[in-house]
Scaffold this motif. Structure first.
Motif, PDB file in Angstrom:
ATOM      1  N   UNK A  63       0.799  -1.222   0.000  1.00 23.28           N
ATOM      2  CA  UNK A  63       0.000   0.000   0.000  1.00 23.28           C
ATOM      3  C   UNK A  63       0.836   1.279   0.000  1.00 23.28           C
ATOM      4  N   UNK A  64       2.051   1.230   0.581  1.00 22.94           N
ATOM      5  CA  UNK A  64       2.902   2.416   0.696  1.00 22.94           C
ATOM      6  C   UNK A  64       4.351   2.061   0.415  1.00 22.94           C
ATOM      7  N   UNK A  65       5.100   3.082   0.060  1.00 21.81           N
ATOM      8  CA  UNK A  65       6.547   2.918  -0.024  1.00 21.81           C
ATOM      9  C   UNK A  65       7.211   4.180   0.507  1.00 21.81           C
ATOM     10  N   UNK A  66       8.403   3.979   1.068  1.00 25.36           N
ATOM     11  CA  UNK A  66       9.233   5.086   1.541  1.00 25.36           C
ATOM     12  C   UNK A  66      10.558   5.031   0.799  1.00 25.36           C
ATOM     13  N   UNK A  67      11.125   6.200   0.543  1.00 26.64           N
ATOM     14  CA  UNK A  67      12.425   6.309  -0.115  1.00 26.64           C
ATOM     15  C   UNK A  67      13.228   7.364   0.629  1.00 26.64           C
ATOM     16  N   UNK A  68      14.531   7.116   0.787  1.00 28.26           N
ATOM     17  CA  UNK A  68      15.408   8.063   1.467  1.00 28.26           C
ATOM     18  C   UNK A  68      16.854   7.784   1.081  1.00 28.26           C
ATOM     19  N   UNK A  69      17.754   8.662   1.519  1.00 28.02           N
ATOM     20  CA  UNK A  69      19.187   8.510   1.268  1.00 28.02           C
ATOM     21  C   UNK A  69      19.903   8.372   2.603  1.00 28.02           C
ATOM     22  N   UNK A  70      20.872   7.456   2.643  1.00 32.40           N
ATOM     23  CA  UNK A  70      21.747   7.305   3.807  1.00 32.40           C
ATOM     24  C   UNK A  70      23.158   7.701   3.406  1.00 32.40           C
ATOM     25  N   UNK A  71      23.874   8.348   4.334  1.00 28.61           N
ATOM     26  CA  UNK A  71      25.261   8.761   4.083  1.00 28.61           C
ATOM     27  C   UNK A  71      26.187   7.992   5.006  1.00 28.61           C
ATOM     28  N   UNK A  72      27.230   7.385   4.411  1.00 29.24           N
ATOM     29  CA  UNK A  72      28.238   6.632   5.156  1.00 29.24           C
ATOM     30  C   UNK A  72      29.604   7.268   4.941  1.00 29.24           C
ATOM     31  N   UNK A  73      30.412   7.298   5.984  1.00 29.37           N
ATOM     32  CA  UNK A  73      31.803   7.734   5.879  1.00 29.37           C
ATOM     33  C   UNK A  73      32.689   6.607   6.371  1.00 29.37           C
ATOM     34  N   UNK A  74      33.547   6.113   5.496  1.00 32.05           N
ATOM     35  CA  UNK A  74      34.449   4.991   5.793  1.00 32.05           C
ATOM     36  C   UNK A  74      33.687   3.813   6.408  1.00 32.05           C
ATOM     37  N   UNK A  89       1.014   3.835  -2.939  1.00 36.59           N
ATOM     38  CA  UNK A  89       1.367   3.320  -4.262  1.00 36.59           C
ATOM     39  C   UNK A  89       0.343   2.279  -4.703  1.00 36.59           C
ATOM     40  N   UNK A  90       0.290   2.056  -5.998  1.00 31.39           N
ATOM     41  CA  UNK A  90      -0.579   1.030  -6.563  1.00 31.39           C
ATOM     42  C   UNK A  90       0.054   0.481  -7.836  1.00 31.39           C
ATOM     43  N   UNK A 113      14.676  13.341  -5.126  1.00 28.10           N
ATOM     44  CA  UNK A 113      14.071  12.010  -5.099  1.00 28.10           C
ATOM     45  C   UNK A 113      12.604  12.172  -5.473  1.00 28.10           C
ATOM     46  N   UNK A 114      12.143  11.369  -6.427  1.00 30.62           N
ATOM     47  CA  UNK A 114      10.733  11.402  -6.825  1.00 30.62           C
ATOM     48  C   UNK A 114      10.188   9.985  -6.894  1.00 30.62           C
ATOM     49  N   UNK A 115       8.930   9.839  -6.524  1.00 32.22           N
ATOM     50  CA  UNK A 115       8.193   8.594  -6.715  1.00 32.22           C
ATOM     51  C   UNK A 115       6.998   8.941  -7.575  1.00 32.22           C
ATOM     52  N   UNK A 116       6.881   8.298  -8.740  1.00 37.44           N
ATOM     53  CA  UNK A 116       5.781   8.568  -9.651  1.00 37.44           C
ATOM     54  C   UNK A 116       5.002   7.286  -9.870  1.00 37.44           C
ATOM     55  N   UNK A 117       3.681   7.349  -9.709  1.00 32.91           N
ATOM     56  CA  UNK A 117       2.804   6.244 -10.101  1.00 32.91           C
ATOM     57  C   UNK A 117       1.443   6.816 -10.461  1.00 32.91           C
ATOM     58  N   UNK A 118       0.457   5.957 -10.620  1.00 32.78           N
ATOM     59  CA  UNK A 118      -0.862   6.410 -11.063  1.00 32.78           C
ATOM     60  C   UNK A 118      -1.491   7.427 -10.118  1.00 32.78           C
TER      61      UNK A 118
END
Length: 198
Positions: A63-74, A89-90, A113-118
């Motif tokens: 039914x849903x989705x999440x999107x994000x960015x993670x930052x790592x150093x070494x 989402x569907x 960041x974009x999420x595109x659906x119907x």
């Protein structure tokens, strides 16, 4: 103004990609990298420094989705859930992740960041300061199943040295928890992550 123009271009591009999708009766809960036309590639190359497009096909249980960015150093997580957004989402849609340099500051990039659906398009944009590095690599697997709670979809890796630098392995994307050692090879890594919920 540049941010608005880039958002409009990305929205139009995502609509054209969704319009060209072919229904595959055998498709399950999958993510895949679409083949782009020469025109679509030219648009992305002229408007972004890095770009990733990932199509998703899901069944009715999600039914849903999440999107994000993670930052790592070494290899250590230093910032999580940057630009996180959650949307309904569907069936199918496209995730678009781009970075672009700003005119004001050469060390400043805009992450989009974009999420595109119907149901429409959801977008998150935020600035990120990226120190000058000797080399960078980026990558994403061509396709994989939605079989874990949190997926790694794409990576941008920076290093102050360029000896033998290579992108993250497919094993990393398929089982991130067991291959975290790979992140220690880079000064900075940005991972695009996602989570599908029922």
């Amino acid at each position: 103004m540049k941010k608005i123009i880039l958002s409009i271009i990305l929205s139009l591009l995502s609509l054209s990609l969704v319009a060209c999708k072919v229904n595959d009766p055998k498709s399950g809960n999958t993510l895949s990298v679409p083949e782009l036309t020469a025109r679509e590639n030219a648009i992305l190359e002229n408007t972004s420094e890095h770009s990733f497009l990932i199509d998703f096909k899901i069944d009715d249980t999600y039914k849903e989705m999440s999107v994000w960015v993670e930052k790592y150093e070494f290899g250590k997580l230093v910032e999580d859930e940057k630009g996180r957004m959650t949307t309904g989402i569907a069936k199918n849609g496209t995730i678009i992740f781009t970075t672009s340099k700003t005119d004001d500051d050469k060390d400043q990039s805009m992450f989009n960041i974009s999420i595109q659906n119907d149901d429409g398009t959801s977008t998150a944009t935020y600035p990120e300061k990226i120190e000058k590095m000797d080399a960078s690599v980026w990558g994403s697997p061509s396709n994989f199943n939605i079989n874990t709670k949190k997926l790694a979809l794409a990576s941008i890796c920076y290093s102050s040295g360029d000896e033998g630098m290579h992108s993250l392995s497919n094993d990393f994307y398929n089982d991130m928890d067991r291959h975290m050692e790979e992140l220690k090879e880079y000064d900075v890594v940005y991972l695009l992550r996602s989570e599908f919920t029922k």
